[in-house]
Write an enzyme that holds these catalytic residues in place. Structure first.
Site, mmCIF file in Angstrom:
data_model
loop_
_atom_site.group_PDB
_atom_site.id
_atom_site.type_symbol
_atom_site.label_atom_id
_atom_site.label_comp_id
_atom_site.label_asym_id
_atom_site.label_seq_id
_atom_site.Cartn_x
_atom_site.Cartn_y
_atom_site.Cartn_z
ATOM 1 N N SER A 556 0.847 -1.193 0.000
ATOM 2 C CA SER A 556 0.000 0.000 0.000
ATOM 3 C C SER A 556 0.876 1.234 0.000
ATOM 4 C CB SER A 556 -0.907 0.011 1.235
ATOM 5 O OG SER A 556 -1.576 1.256 1.369
ATOM 6 N N TYR A 569 -2.445 -0.321 10.572
ATOM 7 C CA TYR A 569 -2.469 -0.670 9.150
ATOM 8 C C TYR A 569 -1.193 -0.212 8.450
ATOM 9 C CZ TYR A 569 -4.134 -0.974 4.320
ATOM 10 O OH TYR A 569 -4.269 -1.270 2.997
#
Length: 679
Positions: A556, A569
Site C-alpha cells: 500500500s 495498518y
C-alpha cells in the site's frame, strides 16, 4: 431429410454416445451421417457427408464441430489414390471435397466414414473394445464374442487405406454390423442414425459381457506386499509431498501442469505383480499414447518407503526415462521425422499413492490421466481373456511423430503469457484479490482462489470457469496449519505453485490512543504474519519444483505515506514492503522473484472498505462514504480513481514475462500520490 435434420440427429447421437465413458474416451472417436444437400452454386441436390471434425469431442459436439464434404468428390479420390506409401497426401485432398465452407477441418478418419457403404457410421474407443483389439488372439476372441456379426480388421494406421480395408470387409460381409480394429477400437454402421447407435452399443455391451463372463479373476496377478494403497489421508499427504518434485522433473523440457488420480482402478494396478511388465509394453490405441507417451515412469518402491527415498529414486528414474525416450526416438527417427518434442514422462505411477499426469494445461493433464485409466482397463480386459499385446513400438513412433500430427500441433493457437503457471491469490473473494485472480486466469494461469470465506471463494472460482481453470479454497492466512492445507489443495488440484499473490488483509482505522494491543495483533497476524506464512510455504514448494516462481505482495502507499489514524495498518504495510526486499535477496538464487504493488485506497468492490474501513476513513477525512473514492482520486496527480483491475494489471505486468529480470521492486498504483513516492 434436410441438411439441418441430418446434422442435428448426428449431433444428438454423438452426444449420447460421448456422454458415457464406457463408450469412448474424451475427444476420441468420430461419427458421421450421409444425406442430401443443395449445391450452393448449381442449386442441385448433392450427396453429402457430415462427420465429426478434427479435435472435437463427441460428448460436447455441436454442429459447428462437423466437417461437411461432397461424397461424389470424396469417393472419386479412390481413383487417384497413390497407394499406402503416399496415403498422407489424401488428407490435403479432403480440402477439395468440402461442401461450401466445409465446417470444421476433416480428421484423419474421414475416409473411413466416406468410403463405407452405410448411411451412418460410428468409430469409438471403448475400453472393452480395445481390450479385444489388443489381446494376443484378438481375431479369435472377436469371432467367439460376436460370430460373423462383428468382424476383425488387422491393425493399420488411421488413414485412407484403413478406410478402404474396412469398406472391403463390409462389402464381403453384408450381415455384419461393425468391426474390431486391431490395436485400436471399434467401428459400427447402420441404415439409420438410431440403428447405428444401437449397433455401437450392442458391440460395446457384448464385449463387456464377454470379458466379464470369460475373464480371469485377477488378470494383473497377485498383490505385491507393501504396494497396497495407503490410507486415503496418507495418500493425499504423500501425493502433495511428491507431486511438486515430479512436476518439476516432468517440466525439464517444457513447463507442465499436473493432475493427481487415486482412482480404485489405478491403485489396484499399482499394487499388482504385472505392473512392471505391462507398463513396459506401453499403451496401444493412438488416442491413448499420443497423450500418455509410449509408456509411463513407474516408481519401483513400495508405498511405505520414506518420502526422501522416493524423491531420490524419482530423480534417478527420471534421468533414466529421458535417456530411454531419446533412445526410442533414435531407433525410429528418419531424416524427415519432426524434431523430438521432449523426453519427459506424461504419466508417473507411484505404488500406494496413485498417478500423476502432466500436460500443457490442466485439461490436458487431466485427460492424459483419464486416458491412462482407459489403458489400464484395456490391459485388464486383454489380460483377463488372453494376453495384452499392443501395437509395435515402431508403429507408435510413426503416429507420435507423424507429419500430420506435427501439423496439427503447429495449428494450435499460441499459448497465453501465463499458460502452465499455477497461481494462488489470497483474499481473492472480492476487490483486488478477485480482480487479480480473474486477470491471471484470463492470461492463461490455473488459479487457486483462496479466502477466509470458502463459499465466496468457490463462487469466484466458478465464475472464472470449471475446475480445470480455477478452484476455491478456504484459508485463514494467520493460521500456519490452514496455510499448509491450502497449499496441499493447490498441489492436488494443479501439481504445484508458481505464482503467489499476498493480498489477504483487513484494516483497522483508529488513532494511536484508541488502538488496542488486540487491534495491533490482529492487523499484524493477518498481513505481516500471514504474508510471511504464505510466502514461506510458497517458497518451499517452488524450491522443490526447481522451476523458479513469483511472489507478489499487495502492499500500500500507506507503507510509506503517513496517513492519519492509521498506525496498525500503515505499520503492517511497511512490514510487508520490507518482506519484499528481504525475500528478493534470499530467494533470487532459486529463480524466485519477489515484487510488490503499492495501491492507493481501492474503494469500489473492496471487502475491506465495505466492512467498515470505508466509513471510518470517510469520517477521518470528513467526506460522505459514497464519495470516498472520488476524494482519494482528487488528491492524486492524475486525478483518477484506482480500481481493482488497475492493481491486477500491475500484478500481471510483474509476472507476465516482460519484467523477467525484475525483483525487489514496489510498483505504485496510486494515480500519483507525491507523498508516497519511493525514495
Amino acid at each position: 431429410m434436410t441438411d439441418d435434420t441430418t446434422a442435428a440427429r448426428l449431433v444428438a447421437r454423438s452426444n449420447l454416445l460421448g456422454a458415457d465413458p464406457r463408450n469412448t474416451n474424451f475427444a476420441g472417436g468420430n461419427t458421421s451421417a450421409k444425406g442430401v444437400g443443395t449445391d450452393p452454386v448449381t442449386g442441385r441436390e448433392v450427396e453429402l457427408l457430415w462427420v465429426k471434425g478434427s479435435g472435437g469431442d463427441l460428448g460436447t459436439l455441436t454442429e459447428r464441430g462437423l466437417a461437411v464434404l461432397r461424397l461424389d468428390r470424396l469417393r472419386a479420390l479412390v481413383e487417384v489414390y497413390p497407394g499406402v506409401e503416399r496415403e498422407d497426401e489424401m488428407v490435403a485432398a479432403l480440402d477439395h471435397c468440402l461442401h461450401g465452407r466445409g465446417g470444421a477441418a476433416p480428421s484423419i478418419d474421414t475416409a473411413m466414414h466416406g468410403l463405407l457403404d452405410a448411411p451412418h457410421v460410428d468409430h469409438l474407443h471403448p475400453d472393452a473394445g480395445i481390450a479385444l483389439a489388443t489381446a494376443a488372439d484378438g481375431a479369435e476372441l472377436t469371432r467367439r464374442c460376436f460370430g460373423d456379426r462383428v468382424l476383425w480388421v488387422d491393425w493399420r494406421r488411421p488413414g485412407f487405406q484403413l478406410g478402404l480395408d474396412i469398406a472391403a470387409v463390409q462389402r464381403a460381409n453384408p450381415r455384419a454390423i461393425g468391426c474390431v480394429l486391431g490395436g485400436h477400437g471399434i467401428t459400427a454402421w447402420g441404415e439409420s442414425s438410431e440403428q447405428c447407435q444401437e449397433h455401437s452399443l450392442e458391440i460395446i455391451r457384448a464385449a463387456e459381457r464377454f470379458l466379464a463372463e470369460h475373464g480371469a479373476a485377477e488378470p494383473f496377478g497377485a498383490v505385491v506386499p507393501g504396494h497396497e494403497p495407503l490410507p486415503a489421508a496418507e495418500r493425499r499427504a504423500r501425493a502433495a509431498a511428491l507431486l511438486p518434485v515430479a512436476r518439476g522433473l516432468a517440466s525439464t523440457d517444457h513447463p507442465q501442469v499436473g493432475h493427481f488420480t487415486d482412482a480404485p482402478a489405478v491403485l489396484d494396478f499399482l499394487a499388482r505383480e504385472k505392473l512392471g511388465p505391462l507398463t513396459e509394453l506401453g499403451t496401444s490405441c493412438p488416442d491413448h499414447f499420443l497423450r500418455t507417451k509410449v509408456k509411463p515412469l513407474v516408481v519401483d518402491l513400495p508405498g511405505t518407503a520414506g518420502v526422501d527415498e522416493v524423491v531420490a529414486r524419482l530423480k534417478h528414474l527420471h534421468a533414466a526415462y529421458r535417456e530411454d525416450y531419446r533412445a526410442y526416438y533414435r531407433r525410429h527417427a528418419t531424416p524427415d521425422s519432426p524434431p523430438m518434442r521432449g523426453a519427459d514422462p506424461a504419466i508417473v505411477l507411484v505404488p500406494g499413492v496413485g498417478m500423476f499426469s502432466f500436460g500443457r494445461d490442466k485439461q490436458t493433464a487431466r485427460v492424459a490421466g483419464e486416458f491412462y485409466v482407459n489403458a489400464i482397463n484395456a490391459m485388464r480386459g486383454a489380460e483377463a481373456v488372453s494376453g495384452y499385446r499392443p501395437i509395435p513400438e515402431a508403429e507408435k513412433f510413426r503416429i507420435e511423430y507423424w507429419a500430420l500430427e506435427e501439423a496439427k500441433l503447429r495449428r494450435r493457437p499460441a499459448p497465453k503469457p501465463l499458460a502452465t503457471r499455477v497461481a494462488l491469490v489470497t483474499g481473492a473473494a472480492s476487490g483486488i484479490g478477485r480482480a487479480t485472480a480473474e486477470r491471471l486466469a484470463a492470461e492463461g494461469a490455473c488459479v487457486v482462489v483462496a479466502d477466509l470465506d470458502a463459499d465466496r471463494a468457490a463462487a469466484v472460482a466458478e465464475g472464472i470457469g470449471g475446475t480445470d481453470a480455477a478452484v476455491g479454497v478456504a484459508v485463514d492466512v494467520s493460521d500456519e496449519a490452514a496455510v499448509a492445507r491450502a497449499f496441499t489443495e493447490t498441489v492436488l488440484a494443479f501439481g504445484g505453485v508458481d505464482l503467489v499473490v499476498n493480498n489477504a488483509g483487513l484494516s483497522i482505522s483508529k488513532p494511536l490512543l484508541e488502538t488496542t494491543a488486540r487491534d495491533w495483533d490482529l492487523q499484524h497476524d493477518v498481513m505481516a504474519k500471514g504474508s510471511f506464512l504464505v510466502s514461506r510455504a510458497a517458497a518451499g514448494m517452488m524450491v522443490e519444483q526447481g522451476m523458479g516462481g513469483d511472489i507478489v505482495y499487495v502492499c500500500s502507499k500507506n507503507g510509506v505515506f503517513a496517513g492519519p489514524h492509521n498506525i496498525a495498518y500503515g505499520a503492517t504495510k511497511a512490514d510487508q514492503a520490507h518482506q519484499v526486499r528481504l525475500l528478493a535477496v534470499e530467494l533470487g538464487a532459486h529463480g524466485i522473484r519477489v515484487n510488490g504493488v503499492n495501491p492507493d485506497g481501492v474503494v469500489r468492490g473492496s471487502g475491506i472498505f465495505a466492512g467498515g474501513w470505508g466509513a471510518r476513513r470517510a469520517a477521518v477525512y470528513g467526506v460522505p462514504e459514497e464519495e470516498l473514492g472520488a476524494f482519494y482520486a482528487k488528491r492524486t496527480l492524475l486525478g483518477r480513481e484506482v480500481l481493482p483491475e488497475h492493481v491486477a494489471a500491475a500484478v500481471f505486468a510483474l509476472t507476465g514475462g516482460d519484467l523477467s529480470r525484475t525483483t525487489g521492486l514496489l510498483v505504485p498504483v496510486d494515480s500519483g500520490v507525491a507523498a508516497a513516492f519511493l525514495r
